[in-house]
Design an enzyme around this catalytic site. Structure first.
Site: not given
Ligand code: SAH
Length: 344
Positions: A89, A102, A109, A113, A116, A212, A288, A331
């Site tokens: 997406e 984006c 992935c 995390c 995520c 991040s 989120n 994301c």
């Molecule tokens: N893998 C990379 C880029 C993709 S995620 C990274 O970790 O930076 C892009 C951003 O969205 C990252 O900062 C990630 O931590 C954040 N993200 C993922 N899930 C989220 C959520 N539920 N709420 C807020 N930010 C989130």
């Protein structure tokens, strides 16, 4: 199948030589492909060559499968279909200074995390540079006269876990005969793969590096991100300092505020202390909410209180605007939803 778009001009020349074609065709083909043209639109190429190209590979490796437009702010969310049936997406946001896309760099992935959605089913595969370029072209087609102006590698996937194809993408997307998007208009976001961050600092690519961070100490970071078991915050910030030193660019630190976890004023104080003297900017965003994991976002008041501490400590910081809240803007959420509906 060759993905023609993912080749550098020199590689295109070599391929053409193998096919007994004239090398000067490489320049023509390169600029057509990067304009987003189909083979049959490449009118200055002989028909026979177009046919050969088609037999050897694809012109457009990505198509838009679904498009959702936010009623709140016009943000568009795309679900892209790939040649092998996978999907990823992307989000297209309109700001006063131009459109920001984006991009995803992997299907899924493997960084794990906890907050995520992209990581829930692990990493299916890396995207190719051509598939990343394809996402930009899809967005450009939707935009018509306008063009994608900024790119953030913040969709699904960990860009530095797909290092070679991401670097190839960055060189191709900024190529003057191609889409020619300035590297200074591109941000790469990483969860903090320290060796790759250091290597990336040496590529000579002036993109903005975003880390991040999401925590002011290792104990909290380990609750949120498995990568924190491999690298300490101190090692990770050292890699950021190295990036700053090599590229002369400040680093952006992303910090998702999670209620009861990393969002109180003591955390803001601790964060200010570890960032003192560093050439960085903090981007705050309320998480989120992820109910499955009992992780919740914070109120506007909490964001403001956190920001106030950073300001008092002279740490440059802003609150990131949330966009596309009504269209699964965050994301991995749309792909997850579509996959669940598919399973159901
Ligand atoms: N893998 C990379 C880029 C993709 S995620 C990274 O970790 O930076 C892009 C951003 O969205 C990252 O900062 C990630 O931590 C954040 N993200 C993922 N899930 C989220 C959520 N539920 N709420 C807020 N930010 C989130």
């Amino acid at each position: 199948m060759t993905e023609w778009m993912g080749l550098y001009p020199d590689e295109l020349k070599e391929k053409l030589a193998e096919m007994n074609e004239k090398p000067f065709r490489a320049g023509q083909i390169f600029s057509w492909l990067h304009k987003g043209a189909h083979f049959d639109e490449m009118t200055n190429l002989p028909l026979a060559l177009r046919e050969k190209l088609r037999q050897e590979g694809v012109d457009q490796p990505v198509v838009i499968q679904e498009e959702h437009v936010s009623r709140l702010d016009g943000t568009r969310k795309f679900l892209y279909a790939l040649e092998d049936g996978n999907c990823v997406e992307g989000v297209l946001m309109r700001y006063h200074y131009g459109c920001t896309l984006c991009l995803s760099t992997q299907v899924g992935c493997r960084m794990g995390c906890r907050f995520c959605a992209s990581t829930l089913d692990g990493c299916v595969r890396n995207l190719t540079a051509a598939e990343m370029l394809g996402q930009v072209q899809c967005a450009n087609r939707v935009l018509g006269d306008e063009r994608v102006h900024n790119i953030v590698l913040m969709g699904s996937g960990e860009p530095l876990d797909n290092y070679d194809q991401v670097v190839r993408f960055l060189r191709l997307v900024s190529h003057p005969d191609g889409l020619n998007i300035g590297l200074r208009h591109i941000s790469l976001s990483t969860c903090g793969l320290v060796p790759q961050m250091r290597r990336f600092a040496e590529e000579g690519l002036p993109v903005t590096l975003s880390l991040s961070l999401h925590a002011p100490n290792d104990a909290i970071r380990r609750r949120l991100m498995p990568i924190a078991d491999r690298y300490t915050i101190s090692e990770t910030l050292d890699a950021c300092r190295y990036y700053i030193e090599k590229t002369g660019r400040r680093v952006v630190l992303e910090y998702a505020l999670v209620d009861q976890v990393n969002a109180d004023e003591a955390c803001a104080e601790e964060l200010s202390a570890i960032l003192r003297g560093m050439q960085c900017h903090v981007n705050l965003i309320p998480l989120n909410t992820v109910r499955e994991r009992n992780l919740y976002g914070v109120s506007e008041k909490q964001v403001q209180a956190f920001l106030n501490v950073l300001e008092k400590r002279h740490i440059s910081a802003t609150r990131r605007r949330e966009m596309g809240d009504d269209i699964e803007g965050a994301c991995g959420q749309l792909r997850k939803k579509v996959m669940q509906e598919g399973k159901a």
